[in-house]
Design a protein around this motif. Structure first.
Motif, mmCIF file in Angstrom:
data_model
loop_
_atom_site.group_PDB
_atom_site.id
_atom_site.type_symbol
_atom_site.label_atom_id
_atom_site.label_comp_id
_atom_site.label_asym_id
_atom_site.label_seq_id
_atom_site.Cartn_x
_atom_site.Cartn_y
_atom_site.Cartn_z
ATOM 1 N N SER B 32 0.833 -1.208 0.000
ATOM 2 C CA SER B 32 0.000 0.000 0.000
ATOM 3 C C SER B 32 0.863 1.252 0.000
ATOM 4 C CB SER B 32 -0.918 0.015 1.221
ATOM 5 O OG SER B 32 -1.648 -1.164 1.296
ATOM 6 N N ASN B 35 2.396 1.781 -3.388
ATOM 7 C CA ASN B 35 1.378 2.285 -4.304
ATOM 8 C C ASN B 35 1.141 3.781 -4.123
ATOM 9 O OD1 ASN B 35 0.919 -0.089 -5.647
ATOM 10 N ND2 ASN B 35 -0.727 -0.755 -4.293
ATOM 11 N N SER B 237 1.504 -6.333 -8.230
ATOM 12 C CA SER B 237 0.549 -5.714 -9.159
ATOM 13 C C SER B 237 -0.829 -6.361 -9.039
ATOM 14 C CB SER B 237 1.083 -5.793 -10.586
ATOM 15 O OG SER B 237 1.486 -7.109 -10.868
ATOM 16 N N SER B 240 -3.667 -5.153 -6.202
ATOM 17 C CA SER B 240 -4.613 -4.040 -6.309
ATOM 18 C C SER B 240 -6.016 -4.524 -6.663
ATOM 19 C CB SER B 240 -4.112 -3.033 -7.341
ATOM 20 O OG SER B 240 -3.894 -3.711 -8.562
#
Lengths: 328, 263
Positions: B32, B35, B237, B240
């Motif tokens: 997180s 990201n 990836s 998410s």
């Protein structure tokens, strides 16, 4: 913050080890061959003592431990490399199930110093340990079921036991040397996760009087099995016989629709494949049941409260397998 | 010169109890944060049961030595990882070490690993309050870690152990950034009924009682378990798409808030 090692607040004095100063990093171990002579021994305040090799030879406590334990028929370890897989839950069930037979005397020893769960699971949270001239008396939760845990020694249940290894070892030794277990048919030892001080110490202390073996608990997913492999490797190195592997939390039956699903999917074959890989017996799998957790929180015996549930049946089958492994 | 000089913030993930999801929370928190564009490192100090390599699909990777120190594994352009799992010859090998040796290893992880410039170093810990915890806090005392995220499961057997961890944090003056209640409920894939396998509310009560931020209740998500088990190195990836990603993004915001507002 000078030092963060706290002293024991227990009223019972704890003897950790007989070196004047704590072991340094890279300490080869006061009992090892290189004691006092290794590179890391330079400048250590214990160096002269270790180099003199005075305490080398049998640990003076060992005969006392052996004498204490000579009336215990079977000694079992409940192990797992992974935390939260159900070691304590299974230990409590093993205790209740063995003690259901009135002719058996059962003891439970909890050597998880930093997170003792047994007092709560056995419904004995507020109990205290009493001392007599024959030693510390275990806490009895049934006429034939006694237990010992550091949880009984803390003035406040929220107190943290911030101890380094050497101190934990001292208490484990005392649990074996100073507790008046009496005559027991089974002593079940609940352990913390990992392969470190507690595991080495309990094995060293029990070795002379003989361990029947270890019951290894895992959950089905590989993240957990990976750690349990390490525990099996430890058992092999330490010469502990593995009585078998239990797969806990395998499968979940929805109480609403009765549909089954795998929460922790056994992508690598789960406990069964692990048992085959290491050529040890597979003792069975126990499904997830929300009532197990609830019973443990309340300190009730799940097996007595819900004897008809599929989980109870699975657990009893596992326990029967354990007994037949011991008797073999 | 220490390998963590370039690290801006240090967050520890703690729990007195084992198997409550410390490594899973560490992994999700790290993803997180990256990201959000942060430079993140994960240090796994669970020496006898390292799970981080498995969580991120990095098993079998080797740590290399450079002139600046050990080079952590680069899992993503914004994520560096170090764990004892990378130093074992065989993934089933046990590390049977007593305290002093564990202490030395942790010291080495914090001095000899060249982390470079990181916004956040997240430290995943083993259960308990013993050698590893004492060692990491002693080693970090000059760096003043920003705080700890406590992970628990809802049942009282688990929160009882986490209470001990709270006592530990108080004793070593480590601020608690918040409490996560993990494994809070499981939604049946057949009928969508939610069952509280390990009861519910324990983590929230624990946070309220102690005046800590409650970061949220995270349900059991078999999809995430499956994703990890698949050992796809694209977990970062793929994550998410997991329903937990949204929740963890919020949790990460709550963790960051007090840290970022200070600077």
């Amino acid at each position: 913050m000078s030092s963060i090692v706290v002293q024991s607040q227990s009223s019972i004095p704890l003897v950790a080890h007989n070196l004047p100063a704590p072991e340094p990093e890279h300490c080869p171990g006061p009992e090892s061959e290189q004691a006092g002579t290794a590179d890391s021994c330079a400048g250590c305040p214990n160096q002269t003592i270790c180099a003199a090799k005075l305490p080398v030879g049998p640990d003076p406590d060992m005969p006392a431990i052996k004498a204490r334990l000579q009336n215990i028929k079977h000694k079992l370890l409940v192990l797992s490399g992974k935390g939260g897989v159900g070691k304590s839950t299974f230990t409590s069930m093993l205790g209740w199930a063995f003690a259901a037979d009135e002719n058996l005397e059962v003891g439970i020893m909890d050597i998880d110093m930093c997170g003792p769960s047994m007092p709560r699971m056995m419904g004995a949270e507020k109990e205290q340990i009493h001392t007599s001239n024959s030693g510390w008396s275990p806490v009895y939760v049934a006429d034939n079921l006694g237990m010992m845990s550091i949880g009984f020694m803390l003035p406040n249940p929220d107190d943290a036991v911030i101890w380094r290894g050497a101190k934990k070892n001292g208490l484990i030794k005392q649990f074996l040397k100073d507790v008046d277990w009496g005559t027991l048919d089974y002593l079940v030892v609940d352990t913390p996760p990992g392969t470190s001080d507690e595991h080495l110490s309990v094995n060293q202390c029990l070795k002379e009087s003989g361990i029947d073996g270890a019951i290894v608990v895992t959950t089905p997913q590989e993240v957990s099995i990976l750690d349990v492999r390490k525990e099996l490797d430890f058992c092999r190195k330490a010469g502990i016989k593995v009585l078998g592997i239990i797969e806990n939390m395998s499968g979940f039956v929805c109480p609403n629709c009765k549909g089954e699903s795998f929460i922790f999917a056994p992508t690598t074959g789960g406990g069964k494949a692990l048992a085959e890989e290491y050529k040890v017996p597979f003792l069975g799998s126990v499904p997830l049941d929300p009532r197990i957790g609830k019973s443990c929180d309340m300190g009730d015996s799940f097996l007595d409260e819900y004897p008809d549930s599929p989980a109870s049946k699975a657990i009893l089958e596992v326990i029967n397998n354990v007994r037949s492994q011991i008797e073999n | 010169m220490s390998g963590i000089d370039g690290v801006k913030h240090i967050v520890l993930v703690l729990s007195g109890k084992g198997g409550v999801g410390k490594s899973s929370v560490t992994t999700q928190l790290a993803i997180s944060l990256l990201n959000k564009g942060k430079n993140v490192g994960i240090l796994d100090i669970d020496l006898t049961g390292p799970s981080i390599p498995r969580m991120l699909g990095l098993e079998g990777k080797q740590v290399l030595q450079s002139t600046a120190g050990w080079v952590p594994i680069q899992a993503h352009k914004l994520l560096k990882v170090m764990s004892l799992g990378f130093l074992l010859n065989n993934r089933g090998d046990s590390v049977v070490w007593r305290g002093p040796k564990k202490t030395a290893m942790i010291r080495q992880f914090l001095t000899d690993v060249y982390w470079g410039d990181l916004d956040y170093l997240i430290i995943d810990t083993p259960p308990g309050t013993s050698d590893e915890h004492i060692a990491v806090m002693e080693q970090l005392k000059e760096f003043r870690p920003d705080g700890a995220v406590l992970v628990t499961t809802p049942q009282s057997v688990a929160t009882a152990d986490v209470r001990k961890e709270i006592s530990f944090c108080r004793k070593v003056n480590l601020p608690v950034l918040g409490v996560i209640e993990n494994m809070s409920g499981y939604v049946c894939p057949h009928c969508s009924e939610c069952t509280y396998i390990f009861s519910s509310g324990g983590g929230k009560n624990l946070a309220l009682e102690n005046g800590f931020v409650f970061l949220g209740s995270v349900p059991i998500d078999p999809q995430l378990v499956a994703l990890v088990e698949k050992q796809d190195s694209n977990l970062i990836s793929l994550y998410s798409e997991s329903p937990l990603a949204v929740q963890f993004a919020e949790i990460a915001d709550k963790v960051l808030e007090p840290i970022e507002s200070k600077t």
